[in-house]
Design an enzyme around this catalytic site. Structure first.
Site, PDB file in Angstrom:
ATOM      1  N   SER A 200       9.623   8.455   2.906  1.00 55.51           N
ATOM      2  CA  SER A 200       9.510   6.996   2.879  1.00 55.51           C
ATOM      3  C   SER A 200       9.505   6.432   1.469  1.00 55.51           C
ATOM      4  CB  SER A 200       8.239   6.564   3.615  1.00 55.51           C
ATOM      5  OG  SER A 200       8.239   7.029   4.943  1.00 55.51           O
ATOM      6  N   HIS A 250       5.018   3.940  -0.490  1.00 60.78           N
ATOM      7  CA  HIS A 250       6.013   2.895  -0.273  1.00 60.78           C
ATOM      8  C   HIS A 250       6.108   1.980  -1.494  1.00 60.78           C
ATOM      9  CE1 HIS A 250       5.721   3.137   4.420  1.00 60.78           C
ATOM     10  NE2 HIS A 250       6.076   4.272   3.846  1.00 60.78           N
TER      11      HIS A 250
END
Length: 276
Positions: A200, A250
């Protein structure tokens, strides 16, 4: 009237050094072969295997190579060099590596080896076992296959958008720096013993790359700014609101990807010749 073979000069045409050609000469690349055909650019004798058809006559391999070296590579509006083959080679390779690692983890689990605890990233062990900074970006949750599937689908989407425009090496550079940026944020901001895995962070870096292109790239991309900001905002908020998601990775990947793409765009703008 004699008609010389295609591409051949008249036997009496003088050489550049003032001498004269005989009807047959040894090939410049293969001296054991004789030929009456000569390169239209430099006059070297060229046998059948060396002849490269040109608009007028034939050229020798040396002249062809020289001409190709002098040609400018065709580039996209973002500065990428157009690929002659698969424009998503890096994207598919990254997907393949992630899937292969996941399959290997399942095989190791069959013999009671939990690879996720050796490859995942926790701040407390990051400096003693630095390989985790990279390997954590290629391992995914064993209890939730959707984790891998969603990440790979998103990588495929962004690979289609970016790899062909950036070129393979620059796309891989953005992905790699985003992965490292996500890992750095995990080390700095996550609880010391929290284990983090998944692609991610690198994929959020591709989000950031698209944002950078929208902000600082060619003007026709700016019409998508609102939708890009909404998409990024939803995904960032999702990481803060849903338990078990590393908002740190993230955020780090997003910042690293945006910054890297910004630098690449700035370099491309400086490298472009000014318009006359």
């Amino acid at each position: 009237m004699d008609q010389p073979s295609y591409g051949a000069n008249h036997p009496q045409q003088p050489e550049p050094n003032g001498g004269e050609f005989s009807a047959l000469q040894p090939c410049a690349q293969h001296p054991e072969r004789v030929t009456g055909v000569r390169c239209q650019r430099c006059g070297r004798p060229v046998c059948g295997d060396c002849q490269v058809q040109a608009a007028v006559g034939v050229h020798c391999p040396v002249c062809v190579k020289s001409a190709q070296a002098g040609q400018r590579a065709v580039r996209t509006p973002l500065g990428g060099r157009l690929a002659n083959s698969n424009p998503m080679l890096v994207t598919w390779s990254l997907i393949g590596v992630n899937v292969a690692v996941y399959a290997l983890m399942w095989l190791l689990q069959l013999v009671n080896v939990q690879a996720i605890y050796w490859l995942g990233l926790a701040p407390v062990v990051a400096f003693d076992e630095p390989w985790r900074i990279v390997t954590s970006g290629f391992v995914h949750s064993m209890t939730n296959p959707a984790h891998l599937a969603l990440n790979m689908y998103t990588l495929w989407i962004f690979g289609r958008m970016l790899e062909g425009e950036l070129g393979r090496m620059r796309f891989l550079l953005v992905y790699g720096i985003s992965l490292l940026g996500g890992s750095a944020a995990v080390i700095l901001l996550s609880p010391p013993t929290t284990l983090t895995v998944g692609a991610s962070g690198a994929i959020f870096g591709l989000f950031g790359a698209v944002l950078a292109v929208t902000l600082w790239g060619p003007k026709h991309h700016r019409s998508n700014l609102t939708s890009i900001l909404v998409l990024i905002g939803i995904n960032v908020a999702f990481g803060f609101l849903v338990p078990g998601i590393s908002w740190q990775g993230h955020l780090g990947g997003l910042v690293a990807g945006t910054a890297t793409m910004g630098v690449l765009l700035a370099r491309h703008k400086r490298a472009r010749p000014p318009r006359q």
